[in-house]
Write an enzyme that holds these catalytic residues in place. Sequence first.
Site, PDB file in Angstrom:
ATOM      1  N   CYS A  48      -5.009  27.718  68.694  1.00  0.00           N
ATOM      2  CA  CYS A  48      -6.287  27.080  69.065  1.00  0.00           C
ATOM      3  C   CYS A  48      -7.377  27.393  68.044  1.00  0.00           C
ATOM      4  O   CYS A  48      -7.740  26.546  67.220  1.00  0.00           O
ATOM      5  CB  CYS A  48      -6.740  27.535  70.460  1.00  0.00           C
ATOM      6  SG  CYS A  48      -5.543  27.192  71.769  1.00  0.00           S
ATOM      7  N   ARG A  49      -7.916  28.613  68.080  1.00  0.00           N
ATOM      8  CA  ARG A  49      -9.106  28.919  67.277  1.00  0.00           C
ATOM      9  C   ARG A  49      -8.821  29.068  65.789  1.00  0.00           C
ATOM     10  O   ARG A  49      -9.507  28.441  64.965  1.00  0.00           O
ATOM     11  CB  ARG A  49      -9.771  30.209  67.806  1.00  0.00           C
ATOM     12  CG  ARG A  49     -10.366  30.053  69.186  1.00  0.00           C
ATOM     13  CD  ARG A  49     -10.687  31.402  69.802  1.00  0.00           C
ATOM     14  NE  ARG A  49      -9.473  32.183  70.065  1.00  0.00           N
ATOM     15  CZ  ARG A  49      -9.438  33.433  70.458  1.00  0.00           C
ATOM     16  NH1 ARG A  49     -10.578  34.095  70.615  1.00  0.00           N
ATOM     17  NH2 ARG A  49      -8.295  34.040  70.695  1.00  0.00           N
ATOM     18  N   SER A  50      -7.872  29.929  65.415  1.00  0.00           N
ATOM     19  CA  SER A  50      -7.715  30.188  63.970  1.00  0.00           C
ATOM     20  C   SER A  50      -7.197  28.979  63.185  1.00  0.00           C
ATOM     21  O   SER A  50      -7.672  28.741  62.070  1.00  0.00           O
ATOM     22  CB  SER A  50      -6.855  31.436  63.712  1.00  0.00           C
ATOM     23  OG  SER A  50      -5.551  31.303  64.191  1.00  0.00           O
TER      24      SER A  50
ATOM     25  N   CYS B 113      -6.568  34.640  65.112  1.00  0.00           N
ATOM     26  CA  CYS B 113      -6.893  34.744  66.539  1.00  0.00           C
ATOM     27  C   CYS B 113      -5.692  35.342  67.254  1.00  0.00           C
ATOM     28  O   CYS B 113      -4.846  35.979  66.610  1.00  0.00           O
ATOM     29  CB  CYS B 113      -7.287  33.380  67.113  1.00  0.00           C
ATOM     30  SG  CYS B 113      -5.999  32.116  67.020  1.00  0.00           S
TER      31      CYS B 113
ATOM     32  N   ASN C 187      -2.788  31.819  67.483  1.00  0.00           N
ATOM     33  CA  ASN C 187      -2.664  30.984  66.271  1.00  0.00           C
ATOM     34  C   ASN C 187      -2.315  29.525  66.606  1.00  0.00           C
ATOM     35  O   ASN C 187      -1.634  28.845  65.846  1.00  0.00           O
ATOM     36  CB  ASN C 187      -1.639  31.565  65.278  1.00  0.00           C
ATOM     37  CG  ASN C 187      -1.708  30.945  63.876  1.00  0.00           C
ATOM     38  OD1 ASN C 187      -0.706  30.872  63.176  1.00  0.00           O
ATOM     39  ND2 ASN C 187      -2.863  30.476  63.470  1.00  0.00           N
TER      40      ASN C 187
ATOM     41  N   ASP D 159     -12.242  31.906  73.435  1.00  0.00           N
ATOM     42  CA  ASP D 159     -10.857  31.433  73.570  1.00  0.00           C
ATOM     43  C   ASP D 159     -10.834  30.204  74.493  1.00  0.00           C
ATOM     44  O   ASP D 159     -11.165  30.308  75.671  1.00  0.00           O
ATOM     45  CB  ASP D 159     -10.006  32.563  74.149  1.00  0.00           C
ATOM     46  CG  ASP D 159      -8.527  32.227  74.161  1.00  0.00           C
ATOM     47  OD1 ASP D 159      -8.183  31.033  73.977  1.00  0.00           O
ATOM     48  OD2 ASP D 159      -7.715  33.147  74.357  1.00  0.00           O
TER      49      ASP D 159
HETATM   50  P1  4NP Z   1      -5.887  31.176  70.359  1.00  0.00           P
HETATM   51  O1  4NP Z   1      -5.684  30.847  71.932  1.00  0.00           O
HETATM   52  O2  4NP Z   1      -5.831  32.683  70.245  1.00  0.00           O
HETATM   53  O3  4NP Z   1      -7.221  30.620  70.056  1.00  0.00           O
HETATM   54  O4  4NP Z   1      -4.748  30.480  69.643  1.00  0.00           O
HETATM   55  C1  4NP Z   1      -4.576  31.327  72.631  1.00  0.00           C
HETATM   56  C2  4NP Z   1      -3.400  30.612  72.605  1.00  0.00           C
HETATM   57  C3  4NP Z   1      -2.299  31.065  73.303  1.00  0.00           C
HETATM   58  C4  4NP Z   1      -2.396  32.242  74.019  1.00  0.00           C
HETATM   59  C5  4NP Z   1      -3.574  32.957  74.039  1.00  0.00           C
HETATM   60  C6  4NP Z   1      -4.679  32.502  73.337  1.00  0.00           C
HETATM   61  N1  4NP Z   1      -1.277  32.698  74.746  1.00  0.00           N
HETATM   62  O5  4NP Z   1      -1.413  33.709  75.491  1.00  0.00           O
HETATM   63  O6  4NP Z   1      -0.182  32.117  74.644  1.00  0.00           O
END
Ligand code: 4NP
Length: 162
Positions: free
Chosen positions: A12-14, A7, A10, A125
């Site tokens: 939340c989702r992945s 994602c 790295n 997200d």
């Molecule tokens: P993820 O969510 O891609 O599912 O891990 C996010 C976590 C952090 C950020 C963006 C998306 N960020 O901009 O820090």
Amino acid sequence: MDLLFVCLGNICRSPTAEAVMSALVADAGLDGEIRCDSAGTGGWHVGDLPDRRARDEARRHGIEMTHRGWQVRTSADLERFDLVLAMDHSNLADLRRMAPAGWDDARISLLRSFDPVAGDDEVPDPYYGDADEFAEVFAICQTACRGLLEHLRPHLGSGPGR
Ligand code: 4NP
């Protein structure tokens, strides 16, 4: 078989998809056959544990998330994986741009393409959402990872070098 879930951050989702798939693989007695990792296309959370809300949701399902974030930056980072699962279309495009030479497009796919009803939907997200969004992400990952495991079963034990 080595799987990489990817994602943006790295956190939340992945790592949720990685944890869900690892649990399904363990439950199926396939730990020795399928290994799971996750990474982000962005580098803001390198070295970090998953977001507390993601860990809380996983813990509700009996899963302890201990992954540490890392960033996928070049084709060399992808080479050791047999299949790369992108959480959204933006991740997919970024990953396909860094695909190692000779890789088939299907080796980098949307995770939800393995969900029999999701089509080309994304894993949304949840970063700016609340606990409900994290619960939804977990459920989406469960459905897609179940489909992914069924897709992989016929290929186990017969891949390159095995
Ligand atoms: P993820 O969510 O891609 O599912 O891990 C996010 C976590 C952090 C950020 C963006 C998306 N960020 O901009 O820090």
